[in-house]
Scaffold this motif. Sequence first.
Motif, PDB file in Angstrom:
ATOM      1  N   UNK A 185       0.859  -1.178   0.000  1.00  0.00           N
ATOM      2  CA  UNK A 185       0.000   0.000   0.000  1.00  0.00           C
ATOM      3  C   UNK A 185       0.897   1.231   0.000  1.00  0.00           C
ATOM      4  N   UNK A 186       0.791   2.036  -1.036  1.00  0.00           N
ATOM      5  CA  UNK A 186       1.614   3.239  -1.159  1.00  0.00           C
ATOM      6  C   UNK A 186       1.201   4.289  -0.136  1.00  0.00           C
ATOM      7  N   UNK A 187      -0.007   4.179   0.362  1.00  0.00           N
ATOM      8  CA  UNK A 187      -0.517   5.044   1.430  1.00  0.00           C
ATOM      9  C   UNK A 187      -1.745   4.381   2.006  1.00  0.00           C
ATOM     10  N   UNK A 188      -2.000   4.640   3.280  1.00  0.00           N
ATOM     11  CA  UNK A 188      -3.231   4.198   3.937  1.00  0.00           C
ATOM     12  C   UNK A 188      -3.849   5.448   4.549  1.00  0.00           C
ATOM     13  N   UNK A 189      -4.503   6.228   3.693  1.00  0.00           N
ATOM     14  CA  UNK A 189      -5.017   7.528   4.136  1.00  0.00           C
ATOM     15  C   UNK A 189      -6.066   8.014   3.154  1.00  0.00           C
ATOM     16  N   UNK A 190      -6.689   9.141   3.488  1.00  0.00           N
ATOM     17  CA  UNK A 190      -7.696   9.762   2.623  1.00  0.00           C
ATOM     18  C   UNK A 190      -7.114  10.917   1.816  1.00  0.00           C
ATOM     19  N   UNK A 191      -5.816  10.975   1.665  1.00  0.00           N
ATOM     20  CA  UNK A 191      -5.170  12.156   1.096  1.00  0.00           C
ATOM     21  C   UNK A 191      -5.032  12.139  -0.412  1.00  0.00           C
ATOM     22  N   UNK A 192      -5.576  11.146  -1.086  1.00  0.00           N
ATOM     23  CA  UNK A 192      -5.473  11.106  -2.539  1.00  0.00           C
ATOM     24  C   UNK A 192      -4.208  10.412  -3.014  1.00  0.00           C
ATOM     25  N   UNK A 193      -3.848  10.634  -4.266  1.00  0.00           N
ATOM     26  CA  UNK A 193      -2.705   9.958  -4.871  1.00  0.00           C
ATOM     27  C   UNK A 193      -1.407  10.393  -4.203  1.00  0.00           C
ATOM     28  N   UNK A 194      -0.647   9.464  -3.658  1.00  0.00           N
ATOM     29  CA  UNK A 194       0.589   9.839  -2.963  1.00  0.00           C
ATOM     30  C   UNK A 194       1.755   9.975  -3.932  1.00  0.00           C
ATOM     31  N   UNK A 195       2.816  10.614  -3.462  1.00  0.00           N
ATOM     32  CA  UNK A 195       4.088  10.600  -4.180  1.00  0.00           C
ATOM     33  C   UNK A 195       4.796   9.294  -3.827  1.00  0.00           C
ATOM     34  N   UNK A 196       5.332   8.589  -4.841  1.00  0.00           N
ATOM     35  CA  UNK A 196       5.972   7.308  -4.566  1.00  0.00           C
ATOM     36  C   UNK A 196       7.015   7.007  -5.630  1.00  0.00           C
ATOM     37  N   UNK A 197       7.867   6.037  -5.367  1.00  0.00           N
ATOM     38  CA  UNK A 197       8.904   5.633  -6.309  1.00  0.00           C
ATOM     39  C   UNK A 197       8.287   4.687  -7.341  1.00  0.00           C
ATOM     40  N   UNK A 198       8.126   5.178  -8.548  1.00  0.00           N
ATOM     41  CA  UNK A 198       7.425   4.407  -9.574  1.00  0.00           C
ATOM     42  C   UNK A 198       8.240   3.209 -10.061  1.00  0.00           C
ATOM     43  N   UNK A 199       9.565   3.333 -10.065  1.00  0.00           N
ATOM     44  CA  UNK A 199      10.402   2.221 -10.505  1.00  0.00           C
ATOM     45  C   UNK A 199      10.274   1.037  -9.554  1.00  0.00           C
ATOM     46  N   UNK A 200      10.315   1.319  -8.248  1.00  0.00           N
ATOM     47  CA  UNK A 200      10.180   0.247  -7.266  1.00  0.00           C
ATOM     48  C   UNK A 200       8.770  -0.339  -7.281  1.00  0.00           C
ATOM     49  N   UNK A 201       7.777   0.518  -7.470  1.00  0.00           N
ATOM     50  CA  UNK A 201       6.392   0.037  -7.549  1.00  0.00           C
ATOM     51  C   UNK A 201       6.224  -0.905  -8.737  1.00  0.00           C
ATOM     52  N   UNK A 202       6.826  -0.533  -9.874  1.00  0.00           N
ATOM     53  CA  UNK A 202       6.719  -1.378 -11.064  1.00  0.00           C
ATOM     54  C   UNK A 202       7.429  -2.718 -10.850  1.00  0.00           C
ATOM     55  N   UNK A 203       8.560  -2.695 -10.148  1.00  0.00           N
ATOM     56  CA  UNK A 203       9.303  -3.937  -9.896  1.00  0.00           C
ATOM     57  C   UNK A 203       8.497  -4.894  -9.027  1.00  0.00           C
ATOM     58  N   UNK A 204       7.848  -4.362  -7.996  1.00  0.00           N
ATOM     59  CA  UNK A 204       7.011  -5.211  -7.144  1.00  0.00           C
ATOM     60  C   UNK A 204       5.773  -5.683  -7.896  1.00  0.00           C
ATOM     61  N   UNK A 205       5.190  -4.796  -8.687  1.00  0.00           N
ATOM     62  CA  UNK A 205       4.013  -5.177  -9.468  1.00  0.00           C
ATOM     63  C   UNK A 205       4.319  -6.288 -10.454  1.00  0.00           C
ATOM     64  N   UNK A 206       5.535  -6.285 -11.000  1.00  0.00           N
ATOM     65  CA  UNK A 206       5.927  -7.317 -11.959  1.00  0.00           C
ATOM     66  C   UNK A 206       6.002  -8.694 -11.316  1.00  0.00           C
ATOM     67  N   UNK A 207       6.111  -8.728  -9.994  1.00  0.00           N
ATOM     68  CA  UNK A 207       6.121 -10.014  -9.266  1.00  0.00           C
ATOM     69  C   UNK A 207       4.717 -10.574  -9.090  1.00  0.00           C
ATOM     70  N   UNK A 208       3.711  -9.778  -9.458  1.00  0.00           N
ATOM     71  CA  UNK A 208       2.333 -10.177  -9.195  1.00  0.00           C
ATOM     72  C   UNK A 208       1.865  -9.751  -7.826  1.00  0.00           C
ATOM     73  N   UNK A 209       2.634  -8.845  -7.192  1.00  0.00           N
ATOM     74  CA  UNK A 209       2.251  -8.312  -5.874  1.00  0.00           C
ATOM     75  C   UNK A 209       1.522  -6.997  -6.085  1.00  0.00           C
ATOM     76  N   UNK A 210       0.261  -6.881  -5.691  1.00  0.00           N
ATOM     77  CA  UNK A 210      -0.490  -5.648  -5.917  1.00  0.00           C
ATOM     78  C   UNK A 210       0.172  -4.451  -5.248  1.00  0.00           C
ATOM     79  N   UNK A 211       0.202  -3.321  -5.949  1.00  0.00           N
ATOM     80  CA  UNK A 211       0.787  -2.078  -5.441  1.00  0.00           C
ATOM     81  C   UNK A 211      -0.182  -0.946  -5.738  1.00  0.00           C
ATOM     82  N   UNK A 212      -0.703  -0.299  -4.705  1.00  0.00           N
ATOM     83  CA  UNK A 212      -1.676   0.773  -4.902  1.00  0.00           C
ATOM     84  C   UNK A 212      -1.869   1.537  -3.600  1.00  0.00           C
ATOM     85  N   UNK A 213      -2.493   2.700  -3.698  1.00  0.00           N
ATOM     86  CA  UNK A 213      -2.855   3.477  -2.510  1.00  0.00           C
ATOM     87  C   UNK A 213      -4.241   3.056  -2.054  1.00  0.00           C
ATOM     88  N   UNK A 214      -4.467   3.098  -0.740  1.00  0.00           N
ATOM     89  CA  UNK A 214      -5.711   2.569  -0.168  1.00  0.00           C
ATOM     90  C   UNK A 214      -6.272   3.543   0.859  1.00  0.00           C
TER      91      UNK A 214
END
Length: 408
Positions: A354-383
């Motif tokens: 979870x890139x964030x667990x808050x009501x603050x909208x789209x967070x700033x995050x490292x997109x390269x690392x998010x893509x690497x984890x997503x490529x493993x089939x591990x969901x990556x998103x803000x919640x």
Amino acid sequence: MMTDRAGTEERVREMGATPPAEDERLRRWRMVLGADGADGTGHEVTGRDAAMDGALTALYGGGTKPAGRGGAERSAGLGASAPSVARWLGDIRTYFPASVVQVMQRDAIDRLGLATLLLEPEMLEAVEPDVHLVGTLLSLGKAMPETTKETARAVVRKVVEDLERRLATRTKATLTGALDRSARSRRPRHRDIDWDRTIRANLRNYVSLPGGEGAGTVVPERLVGYGRTDRSVKKDVILCVDQSGSMAASVVHAAVFGAVLASMRTLSTRLVVFDTAVADLTDQLDDPVDVLFGTRLGGGTDINRALAYCQSRITRPADTVVVLISDLHEGGIRDEMVGRAAAMKASGVQFVTLLALSDEGTPSYDREHAAALGALGAPVFACTPDLFPEIMAAAIEKRPLPIPDPGR
């Protein structure tokens, strides 16, 4: 400056019940624009409007304005003294609803550097508590004097209790259902058969019996039941939470959810927080306020080290859910971080980021690392906090997660 003031005034206008006649429209424009930009309106503010305008001007600027209550002239700005800020806090709580007060407090802390004034008990008693204020208090950490700590704990406890009231019942109900379903067995003992679900699952196997019109039976080719669910632990949950300064709101919500999950006997919940070091706060989960005061917001980030610790605590991979809550701005070894996540998934762990667990909208995050984890089939998103129970329920049942559409 105008954008900030207009954004606050957008919330203020929601209070008004007066039909937008010409004079009312001019009044609203005057309140939005402030003195410097309102010459063309020809509208002079008086009374309550003057007090509201003064409170806005003190924060967002715009020249000399009447004071909130006395009507005397005063310059824009809150100054650096606690008495003037305390008066201003009293003014905005008098003239604006709580949601607007929280926005103005946040802007005052961010724009005017008033965080240090929160070290004074009198100031804390004057503020409107919210998640962002809790984050600011926690970031002050060891700078907080003993005389302020009890007041700060009271402020934090109020916010935590409000969150628990809003989130606990729904979270427990959602996860209890998920845990029961995840424990269902397809080869149950006779006493563990769920006959209602078994009949419904086998309706297509209805067979007519000879010798009686309309007589028939359902052949239960597939039995549905529950394993021995009593009060034994069914799933292990590890919340691995980034406590860098940008994650303040997420830390607050994670502490509350951690306490709620820990109260469920069929879950074994572990809460791990990290920056460049790792702290296991599991033994404090009976009180989320203690958890929050056990964190130290700010500093660097070593996700790899945190995942290594979590990995060492996993004893039942197939029954474990690991939730990494981080913006993924890694200061540790990136390849090892991704490798640990891959190893956990390969062992059967349900791994969610979870890139964030808050009501603050789209967070700033490292997109390269998010893509690497997503490529493993591990969901990556803000919640959001409201969605978190459904996310956990889906992870427990090992079904696709209800990931929100970022375009909405």
